[in-house]
Design a protein around this motif. Sequence first.
Motif, PDB file in Angstrom:
ATOM      1  N   ALA A 112      39.735 -10.893 -26.230  1.00 16.94           N
ATOM      2  CA  ALA A 112      38.388 -10.319 -26.244  1.00 16.94           C
ATOM      3  C   ALA A 112      37.633 -10.918 -27.410  1.00 16.94           C
ATOM      4  O   ALA A 112      38.150 -10.980 -28.527  1.00 16.94           O
ATOM      5  N   LEU A 113      36.439 -11.401 -27.134  1.00 22.58           N
ATOM      6  CA  LEU A 113      35.556 -11.880 -28.206  1.00 22.58           C
ATOM      7  C   LEU A 113      34.674 -10.699 -28.559  1.00 22.58           C
ATOM      8  O   LEU A 113      33.772 -10.336 -27.818  1.00 22.58           O
ATOM      9  N   THR A 114      34.968 -10.075 -29.688  1.00 21.08           N
ATOM     10  CA  THR A 114      34.359  -8.779 -29.961  1.00 21.08           C
ATOM     11  C   THR A 114      33.148  -8.887 -30.866  1.00 21.08           C
ATOM     12  O   THR A 114      33.044  -9.782 -31.718  1.00 21.08           O
ATOM     13  N   SER A 115      32.237  -7.969 -30.655  1.00 20.07           N
ATOM     14  CA  SER A 115      31.029  -7.800 -31.463  1.00 20.07           C
ATOM     15  C   SER A 115      30.254  -6.698 -30.769  1.00 20.07           C
ATOM     16  O   SER A 115      30.747  -6.103 -29.812  1.00 20.07           O
ATOM     17  N   LEU A 116      29.046  -6.446 -31.239  1.00 23.73           N
ATOM     18  CA  LEU A 116      28.254  -5.417 -30.574  1.00 23.73           C
ATOM     19  C   LEU A 116      27.517  -5.958 -29.353  1.00 23.73           C
ATOM     20  O   LEU A 116      26.962  -5.201 -28.570  1.00 23.73           O
ATOM     21  N   SER A 117      27.506  -7.294 -29.170  1.00 19.46           N
ATOM     22  CA  SER A 117      26.881  -7.883 -27.976  1.00 19.46           C
ATOM     23  C   SER A 117      27.286  -9.351 -27.897  1.00 19.46           C
ATOM     24  O   SER A 117      26.538 -10.250 -28.267  1.00 19.46           O
ATOM     25  N   SER A 118      28.513  -9.592 -27.414  1.00 22.11           N
ATOM     26  CA  SER A 118      29.132 -10.902 -27.615  1.00 22.11           C
ATOM     27  C   SER A 118      28.423 -12.049 -26.907  1.00 22.11           C
ATOM     28  O   SER A 118      28.516 -13.193 -27.346  1.00 22.11           O
ATOM     29  N   ALA A 119      27.715 -11.772 -25.821  1.00 23.94           N
ATOM     30  CA  ALA A 119      27.025 -12.866 -25.136  1.00 23.94           C
ATOM     31  C   ALA A 119      25.892 -13.434 -25.992  1.00 23.94           C
ATOM     32  O   ALA A 119      25.387 -14.526 -25.727  1.00 23.94           O
ATOM     33  N   ASP A 120      25.505 -12.720 -27.047  1.00 17.73           N
ATOM     34  CA  ASP A 120      24.470 -13.225 -27.957  1.00 17.73           C
ATOM     35  C   ASP A 120      25.014 -14.234 -28.960  1.00 17.73           C
ATOM     36  O   ASP A 120      24.251 -14.856 -29.688  1.00 17.73           O
ATOM     37  N   PHE A 121      26.319 -14.385 -29.029  1.00 16.00           N
ATOM     38  CA  PHE A 121      26.913 -15.304 -30.011  1.00 16.00           C
ATOM     39  C   PHE A 121      26.464 -16.731 -29.729  1.00 16.00           C
ATOM     40  O   PHE A 121      26.531 -17.201 -28.584  1.00 16.00           O
ATOM     41  N   SER A 122      26.000 -17.412 -30.778  1.00 21.19           N
ATOM     42  CA  SER A 122      25.427 -18.750 -30.578  1.00 21.19           C
ATOM     43  C   SER A 122      26.427 -19.719 -29.970  1.00 21.19           C
ATOM     44  O   SER A 122      26.063 -20.599 -29.208  1.00 21.19           O
ATOM     45  N   GLY A 123      27.694 -19.587 -30.313  1.00 13.83           N
ATOM     46  CA  GLY A 123      28.682 -20.554 -29.830  1.00 13.83           C
ATOM     47  C   GLY A 123      29.502 -20.041 -28.671  1.00 13.83           C
ATOM     48  O   GLY A 123      30.613 -20.504 -28.458  1.00 13.83           O
TER      49      GLY A 123
END
Lengths: 649, 303
Positions: free
Chosen positions: A311-322
């Motif tokens: 899991a690529l975790t964050s509060l909204s992972s699709a926003d991650f630049s990479g």
Amino acid sequence: MTSLWPRIEPLLAQVVKPARYIGGELGAQRPDHGPGRVSWVLLYPDTYEIGLPNQGLQILYEILNERPDAAAERSYAPWTDMEAAMRAAGVPLFSVETHRPAAEFDVMAFNLSAELTYTNVLNLVDLAGVPVRSDERELAHPLVVAGGHCAYNPEPLADFVDAFVIGDGEEVVGEMNDVIATWRGDELRRRPDLLRRLAHVPGVYVPWCYEVRYRAGRLAGVVPRWPEVPERVEKRVVADLGAWPYPKHQLVPLVEVVHDRLNVEVFRGCTRGCRFCQAGMITRPVRERPAAQVSAMVRQGLADTGYDEVALTSLSSADFSGIEDAVAAVVGDPGSCGQVSVSLPSLRVDAFTVELAAEIQKVRRTGLTFAPEGGTWRMRRVMNKLIREEDLYSAVDAAFSQGWRRVKLYFLIGLPTETDDDVLGIADLALACAEIGRRHHPSVTVVASVGGFVPKPHTPFQWYGQDTVAELRRKVGLLKEALARARGVTLRWHDPAASAAEGVVSRGDRRMGAVIEHVWRAGGTFQEWSEHFDLARWEEALAACGMTLDEAVYRPRDQDEVLPWDHVSAGLHRDFLWQDWLDALAEAPVEDCRWTPCYDCGACTEAGVEHVVASAVPPAGGSQGTGQDLGTGGSVPVRFRSAVPAGTS
Amino acid sequence: MPSRSGGDRSRSASAGPAGPAPGSLARVRVRFAKLGKVRWTSHRDVARMWERALRRAGLPVAYSGGFSPHPLLSFGLALPTGCESTAEYLDIALDPARAGLGTSKRPAPRATTTHDEPHGAHEQPWSYAPSEQSHVEEWTGQVAEAFAGTSSPLFPDGIEVIGAAALAPGAPSLQQAVVACTWEVDVLAGDPEVDVAEHVAQVMSASSLPVRRERKGRQVEDDLRPSLLAMAVDAGEAPGPPVLRVETATRPRGVRPSELADVLALRLGRAVRTHQWIEIDGGRAEPIVAGPPRAATPGGGAL
């Protein structure tokens, strides 16, 4: 050092899932408790299965154990059968690595991720054989500390916790270790000395150093007792996530747990500005992990753990630049042979995100989850969750066309300015999504999951009077009726009574500690678990302490009222929050400040940090009004309306 | 328990990538031990440990097809949670077509680590594919031998690989083949007047031994006696509790040590499964030969 194992093992044949108490995870440390080391037991106040995956505790576990002057172990709340067996046999709370008594550690450190676990905090301190109230502890007792998102309103636990950490723990945990190590070396040491020294560490709040004042039954202020104690405790912020590539050796449990997969945090913080979301407000600004480091952590983590899911975790992972490069590294790796799946918790609601999910989730395509949160465009403007209906429908269409058969939609009810039309909009959206799904497959399921909104500290909605249990039940009833004969739509709802109890603790002041203690003494542990939760216990406790749900939960707060967390700062200016509250009532959105000019919320300037975002432009599909045409957000295409069966809306 | 996304396997055959062609697979049978604290894990937990360990080792395990592919592992008899064993078995299906994949991109070991690294996969037989179909059997034997020699660091403390051998095509599964088990069970010290041998003799001379058990929410009564093949008390010269050596059949049903305690009316302690048995040519043998592994003949070779 004493191991309790010979006394624990005879209990294991009597309890369910005994492997929760044996330790032995891959990645578990074998701590060295040599002299000169400050020993920490890191605690999650819920079951092993819920607590083990907690990334915050795993990060601190490694950071502490890498230090030459610290040693850290872990412990979790034993389930009720094990607790009864332990109490009957006189076995105290123990760590899972070496099965040492928790009270033999220098520090008991709790993660606070959910308010309803607070009674378990008291229970674990008690099970350790340590007095639950801070002012009854003596020199020989461990220091009891707590951190995590709920620590942003520390007051309800202020009677029980010696010191709170506000914000990111990576740096401050070492500074606390230094203070404790120095104090331990002092032959004439007294416990109050340690507390006063800790109060000087930035980001540490020591309740004992503050006096609480009341006026006419309301809180009038929480003020320092000595001049050198800070008036406001500012949160700690790690400026560069790339400097903290933790956990390096994620724990792989022997038993099944929640989020049982490799977890790699791709960024911290969120500036989408959803007004109900405490996590998004208190963790600003956005700090991305370098994409190359994400790829390296994924590859290394999969090889080390043997997990087949990351899991690529964050509060909204699709926003991650990479994001695309990061997942391509996994999907394109011939070693994974297509057997590794990548999951993106908190999917953004748009077709681009689904395409991405389809590319990376070639296996285990069971369900996708989106969070439109509000049933109507008006409601979503109030909460600043700027998802247009066409975004949702195109995302759902893409999901069903790519082979998914189940889509889950998260909604909140009980929001400010909410009308019955807003509530019924949830049913309309769910029915329309099911209709879209049936174009691709005859049997699809849309799960509409509805939770009662609980206003949280440090958000623009912190002044709002929470909906009553009766009102939330009525709104759930509207949805049940609207969806009673709906094909392909399943309604699920969170118990409104649990939302009320969460509200009691969420915005409580220091007087709420007596209520928590009362609930605990009446046997109210595991309040996150429906089989153990009972609102009547909370109402009795409130009554016993001279309080009511009306005053504590349902009452709107005034603009100039002193709030229990005013002496704790998440960086956000109170003026900004109040203006955002007024904007919410006016249905006026704010844009994502990652890609638009600063509107001075205070998070960056107060903490002296900046966004760390690699991409200069918002993602395809836009973000919160940035790069989006919001003019059409409110119109529901007629063909979907006509698909709604008669009599259901 | 949380439901994992992998749970929905029922419709997996209808969609998603195809699995390997049947008949192209090779099988390796492994014997392993489960001792110490890890005995408190369940059969299902152990299965998941194996799935992860095999991925860490980079072994070319065959997967089912569909959107929910799962590694083709078949375990034999479940070991009750809390019991120990030096004779657990599983069969691993290998896909020779996957051999050699993934090893080149495997990252170099780090300088510091808290646990043992997977042994250098690039040196293993599974890092190259068998060149021809006729070589698959030989290759499978090499994989088994290498895996047995390197695999224990992949597991939690207490799970130890004892041996591995290639399985001949067409050999019956463990579920079909295993007919009996041997257990060693400690009798807990109690009343010194209790004659353990007398309890054993009574049980073995009984014509039936009814036990009640919950199955799918209903109370059912089974007769345990046909499953008790032999029982002996090994008082031994060594100090400590007497040990029961018990032979149990797997059909019509197996015997749990807890049920044994019930019918014996004795308090039993540590229970270790020491053997599983298959029938071969009218005699019995272990599913593979323990000790230094070698390619086994169909049915597991001579004892």
